[in-house]
Design an enzyme around this catalytic site. Structure first.
Site, PDB file in Angstrom:
ATOM      1  N   CYS A  72       0.829  -1.200   0.000  1.00  0.00           N
ATOM      2  CA  CYS A  72       0.000   0.000   0.000  1.00  0.00           C
ATOM      3  C   CYS A  72       0.874   1.265   0.000  1.00  0.00           C
ATOM      4  O   CYS A  72       1.673   1.462  -0.902  1.00  0.00           O
ATOM      5  CB  CYS A  72      -0.940  -0.059   1.205  1.00  0.00           C
ATOM      6  SG  CYS A  72      -2.436   0.924   1.023  1.00  0.00           S
ATOM      7  N   HIS A  73       0.746   2.116   1.020  1.00  0.00           N
ATOM      8  CA  HIS A  73       1.517   3.358   1.078  1.00  0.00           C
ATOM      9  C   HIS A  73       2.964   3.147   1.504  1.00  0.00           C
ATOM     10  O   HIS A  73       3.735   4.104   1.571  1.00  0.00           O
ATOM     11  CB  HIS A  73       0.845   4.348   2.039  1.00  0.00           C
ATOM     12  CG  HIS A  73      -0.428   4.931   1.518  1.00  0.00           C
ATOM     13  ND1 HIS A  73      -1.584   4.196   1.389  1.00  0.00           N
ATOM     14  CD2 HIS A  73      -0.726   6.182   1.087  1.00  0.00           C
ATOM     15  CE1 HIS A  73      -2.543   4.970   0.902  1.00  0.00           C
ATOM     16  NE2 HIS A  73      -2.057   6.175   0.713  1.00  0.00           N
ATOM     17  N   GLY A  74       3.357   1.901   1.785  1.00  0.00           N
ATOM     18  CA  GLY A  74       4.750   1.612   2.126  1.00  0.00           C
ATOM     19  C   GLY A  74       5.711   2.044   1.029  1.00  0.00           C
ATOM     20  O   GLY A  74       6.868   2.382   1.292  1.00  0.00           O
ATOM     21  N   GLN A  93       5.765   4.760  -0.463  1.00  0.00           N
ATOM     22  CA  GLN A  93       6.190   6.147  -0.247  1.00  0.00           C
ATOM     23  C   GLN A  93       7.551   6.191   0.438  1.00  0.00           C
ATOM     24  O   GLN A  93       8.379   7.054   0.139  1.00  0.00           O
ATOM     25  CB  GLN A  93       5.161   6.893   0.612  1.00  0.00           C
ATOM     26  CG  GLN A  93       3.848   7.166  -0.074  1.00  0.00           C
ATOM     27  CD  GLN A  93       2.887   7.908   0.832  1.00  0.00           C
ATOM     28  OE1 GLN A  93       2.697   7.545   1.989  1.00  0.00           O
ATOM     29  NE2 GLN A  93       2.274   8.952   0.316  1.00  0.00           N
TER      30      GLN A  93
END
Length: 199
Positions: free
Chosen positions: A119-121, A123
């Site tokens: 997911c947002h990992g 980033q």
């Protein structure tokens, strides 16, 4: 074969499933998982958020469980770990501002140790500048950052995962079965299913 020692980078409002499920599942198969957060010690908690997909233009967000850290950020030595896990949620967007966190992520990338991000990992991976030339999945809203970091954004189904060398990524928690299965392969973990015979 003995289990691996895995580092998990978390922070307040990490996604509930994305921290709880891999933390428990990786221990279940015999690995040691140390979950750490900058400025917090073992025994302290981070708050989590539940991200859900309910037909809105983006995910909804609700309060999740409190997650108890089992290691202290200031005491870890990245070279002592075999692999890294980066859950998603809101935490990666501000964890990437911490220079020590960036250095830790770069250590795992530069030493070609297994890295699993969901997911947002991504980033955090993009901010650490470790995605150049890689194929990487992430939550679709993070795709511009993945592409700007020099990676090939993998637009895959929400329950799929992708492997590129030591890197295992997925769009969101519905991918947990595939994401964790692929990460276990990269770790070299073999699970055998024994047939029971009646006496």
């Amino acid at each position: 074969m003995s289990g691996k020692k895995i580092l998990m980078l978390v922070g307040d409002f990490v996604e509930d499933y994305e921290v709880m499920v891999p933390f428990q599942a990786l221990q279940m198969v015999g690995h040691t998982v140390d979950a750490v957060c900058p400025d917090k010690k073992a025994g302290e908690k981070v708050r989590t958020a539940v991200h859900d997909f309910e037909g809105d233009q983006t995910y909804s967000e609700k309060p999740g469980h409190n997650f108890t850290l089992n290691a202290s950020f200031d005491e870890i030595q990245p070279q002592e770990y075999d692999a890294l896990v980066i859950p998603g949620g809101r935490a990666p967007e501000y964890l990437r501002l911490n220079t020590t966190v960036i250095t830790i992520v770069q250590h795992f990338a530069q030493t070609h140790k297994p890295i699993a991000a969901i997911c947002h990992g991504a980033q955090l991976l993009a901010a650490a500048d470790v995605l150049k030339g890689k194929r990487c999945s992430a939550y679709p809203a993070c795709s511009p950052e993945v592409r700007l970091s020099g990676a090939d954004y993998a637009d895959i189904a929400v329950d799929e995962a992708i492997v590129d060398g030591n890197l295992v990524t997925a769009p969101a928690w519905p991918a947990h079965p595939r994401w964790l299965a692929e990460f276990l392969k990269v770790l070299g973990t073999k699970i055998e299913h024994l047939e029971l015979t009646s006496v």
